[in-house]
Design an enzyme around this catalytic site. Structure first.
Site, PDB file in Angstrom:
ATOM      1  N   PRO A  13       6.401  17.864  20.305  1.00 34.29           N
ATOM      2  CA  PRO A  13       5.552  19.370  19.548  1.00 34.29           C
ATOM      3  C   PRO A  13       4.466  19.621  19.419  1.00 34.29           C
ATOM      4  CG  PRO A  13       5.407  16.696  17.980  1.00 34.29           C
ATOM      5  CD  PRO A  13       6.975  16.514  20.023  1.00 34.29           C
ATOM      6  N   ASN A  14       4.160  20.982  20.052  1.00 34.07           N
ATOM      7  CA  ASN A  14       2.734  21.590  19.696  1.00 34.07           C
ATOM      8  C   ASN A  14       2.448  21.628  21.493  1.00 34.07           C
ATOM      9  OD1 ASN A  14       1.570  21.940  17.502  1.00 34.07           O
ATOM     10  ND2 ASN A  14       2.029  19.242  17.161  1.00 34.07           N
ATOM     11  N   ARG A  21      -4.790  25.602  22.810  1.00 38.62           N
ATOM     12  CA  ARG A  21      -4.440  23.980  22.202  1.00 38.62           C
ATOM     13  C   ARG A  21      -5.601  23.534  23.071  1.00 38.62           C
ATOM     14  NH1 ARG A  21      -0.884  18.644  22.378  1.00 38.62           N
ATOM     15  NH2 ARG A  21      -1.723  18.347  20.574  1.00 38.62           N
ATOM     16  N   TYR A  26      -6.407  20.109  27.861  1.00 37.95           N
ATOM     17  CA  TYR A  26      -5.470  20.460  27.967  1.00 37.95           C
ATOM     18  C   TYR A  26      -4.925  21.104  28.751  1.00 37.95           C
ATOM     19  CZ  TYR A  26      -3.100  17.121  24.008  1.00 37.95           C
ATOM     20  OH  TYR A  26      -3.727  16.170  23.403  1.00 37.95           O
ATOM     21  N   ASN A  77       7.664  14.440  27.801  1.00 42.62           N
ATOM     22  CA  ASN A  77       6.560  14.607  27.378  1.00 42.62           C
ATOM     23  C   ASN A  77       7.122  14.425  26.031  1.00 42.62           C
ATOM     24  OD1 ASN A  77       3.659  14.903  26.092  1.00 42.62           O
ATOM     25  ND2 ASN A  77       3.432  16.392  27.334  1.00 42.62           N
ATOM     26  N   ALA A  80       3.381  13.784  20.276  1.00 42.40           N
ATOM     27  CA  ALA A  80       2.827  13.716  19.625  1.00 42.40           C
ATOM     28  C   ALA A  80       4.105  12.571  19.175  1.00 42.40           C
ATOM     29  CB  ALA A  80       2.799  13.935  18.264  1.00 42.40           C
ATOM     30  N   ASP A  90      15.674   5.213  20.750  1.00 38.16           N
ATOM     31  CA  ASP A  90      16.541   4.770  21.346  1.00 38.16           C
ATOM     32  C   ASP A  90      17.773   5.729  22.225  1.00 38.16           C
ATOM     33  OD1 ASP A  90      15.813   2.666  19.436  1.00 38.16           O
ATOM     34  OD2 ASP A  90      16.802   3.485  17.882  1.00 38.16           O
ATOM     35  N   GLU A 101       8.125  10.185  32.066  1.00 36.66           N
ATOM     36  CA  GLU A 101       7.310   9.331  30.731  1.00 36.66           C
ATOM     37  C   GLU A 101       6.168  10.513  31.145  1.00 36.66           C
ATOM     38  OE1 GLU A 101       5.913   7.025  28.175  1.00 36.66           O
ATOM     39  OE2 GLU A 101       4.776   7.895  26.899  1.00 36.66           O
ATOM     40  N   HIS A 103       2.320  12.756  29.993  1.00 39.70           N
ATOM     41  CA  HIS A 103       1.410  12.786  29.143  1.00 39.70           C
ATOM     42  C   HIS A 103       0.227  14.276  30.398  1.00 39.70           C
ATOM     43  CE1 HIS A 103       2.788  10.671  26.077  1.00 39.70           C
ATOM     44  NE2 HIS A 103       3.093  10.156  26.937  1.00 39.70           N
ATOM     45  N   ARG A 110      -8.150   7.632  25.301  1.00 32.73           N
ATOM     46  CA  ARG A 110      -8.582   8.844  23.898  1.00 32.73           C
ATOM     47  C   ARG A 110      -8.199   7.735  22.654  1.00 32.73           C
ATOM     48  NH1 ARG A 110      -4.590  13.413  23.765  1.00 32.73           N
ATOM     49  NH2 ARG A 110      -5.938  14.301  22.285  1.00 32.73           N
ATOM     50  N   ARG A 114      -3.258   6.528  19.914  1.00 24.99           N
ATOM     51  CA  ARG A 114      -2.332   7.890  21.458  1.00 24.99           C
ATOM     52  C   ARG A 114      -2.264   6.011  22.614  1.00 24.99           C
ATOM     53  NH1 ARG A 114      -2.861  12.944  20.754  1.00 24.99           N
ATOM     54  NH2 ARG A 114      -4.461  13.219  19.222  1.00 24.99           N
TER      55      ARG A 114
HETATM   56  C1  DQA Z   1       0.171  14.429  25.109  1.00 21.68           C
HETATM   57  C2  DQA Z   1      -0.805  13.393  24.394  1.00 21.68           C
HETATM   58  C3  DQA Z   1      -0.553  12.805  23.233  1.00 21.68           C
HETATM   59  O1  DQA Z   1      -0.896  12.267  22.547  1.00 21.68           O
HETATM   60  C4  DQA Z   1      -0.203  14.221  22.402  1.00 21.68           C
HETATM   61  O2  DQA Z   1      -0.074  14.034  21.204  1.00 21.68           O
HETATM   62  C5  DQA Z   1       0.041  15.394  22.633  1.00 21.68           C
HETATM   63  C6  DQA Z   1      -0.058  15.232  24.322  1.00 21.68           C
HETATM   64  C7  DQA Z   1      -0.462  14.708  26.406  1.00 21.68           C
HETATM   65  O3  DQA Z   1       0.118  15.370  26.704  1.00 21.68           O
HETATM   66  O4  DQA Z   1      -1.739  14.765  26.771  1.00 21.68           O
HETATM   67  O5  DQA Z   1       0.271  16.623  22.022  1.00 21.68           O
HETATM   68  O6  DQA Z   1       1.988  13.723  25.589  1.00 21.68           O
END
Ligand code: DQA
Length: 153
Positions: A13-14, A21, A26, A77, A80, A90, A101, A103, A110, A114
């Site tokens: 998400p986002n 953003r 980011y 990624n 959140a 799962d 994974e 980020h 942070r 997180r």
């Molecule tokens: C994130 C870090 C997460 O805590 C955050 O909610 C994101 C982006 C990152 O890519 O740094 O949406 O996954």
């Protein structure tokens, strides 16, 4: 390497708002920019990329479930949902695929909430804080891993 190993790069998400953003965290690249650099890197590495993003937990779960049959690896990624989603963890466990994974930010530098990831316990590798380059580093890991497995069989 298994020729054209298929890799799912999945974004939570986002991440569709990248570029607008919190650019101080980011960066200025959009998700389309990230996809383009992933595609370039995948081509160099001989990987076949599926790049997707969803703001919905269930859609991410379904994409991971489907990857079990159709993909050689997952780069995710979870955004959140990293910090909240047992369902995504799962699904990744069910998929039984090499998993990275990613980020963009260093989640450990942070806010406290997180620092915990439900996903890290089922990921083979974790990349945090390398910016959007982290996606390319993840693809390098996948290529290396797939190559190694191919040489071993
Ligand atoms: C994130 C870090 C997460 O805590 C955050 O909610 C994101 C982006 C990152 O890519 O740094 O949406 O996954």
């Amino acid at each position: 390497m298994t020729d054209n190993a298929r890799v799912l790069v999945l974004n939570g998400p986002n991440l569709n708002t990248l570029g607008k953003r919190q650019p101080e965290i980011y960066g200025a690249e959009t998700l389309a920019d990230v996809e383009a650099r992933c595609r370039r890197r995948a081509e160099l590495l001989g990987l076949q990329l599926t790049f997707a993003q969803s703001n919905h937990e269930g859609e991410l779960v379904e994409a991971i479930q489907q990857a079990r049959e159709s993909m050689a690896a997952i780069v995710i990624n979870p955004a959140a949902y990293t910090h909240t989603s047992v369902a995504i963890r799962d699904a990744l466990e069910f998929a039984e695929l090499p998993t990275v994974e990613v980020h963009i930010s260093n989640i450990h530098r942070r806010e406290e909430f997180r620092h915990h990831s439900f996903v890290s316990g089922v990921a083979d590798a974790v990349i945090a804080g390398a910016g959007t380059l982290g996606y390319e580093l993840a693809l390098e890991w996948v290529a290396d891993r797939c190559g190694r497995v191919a040489r071993e069989v």
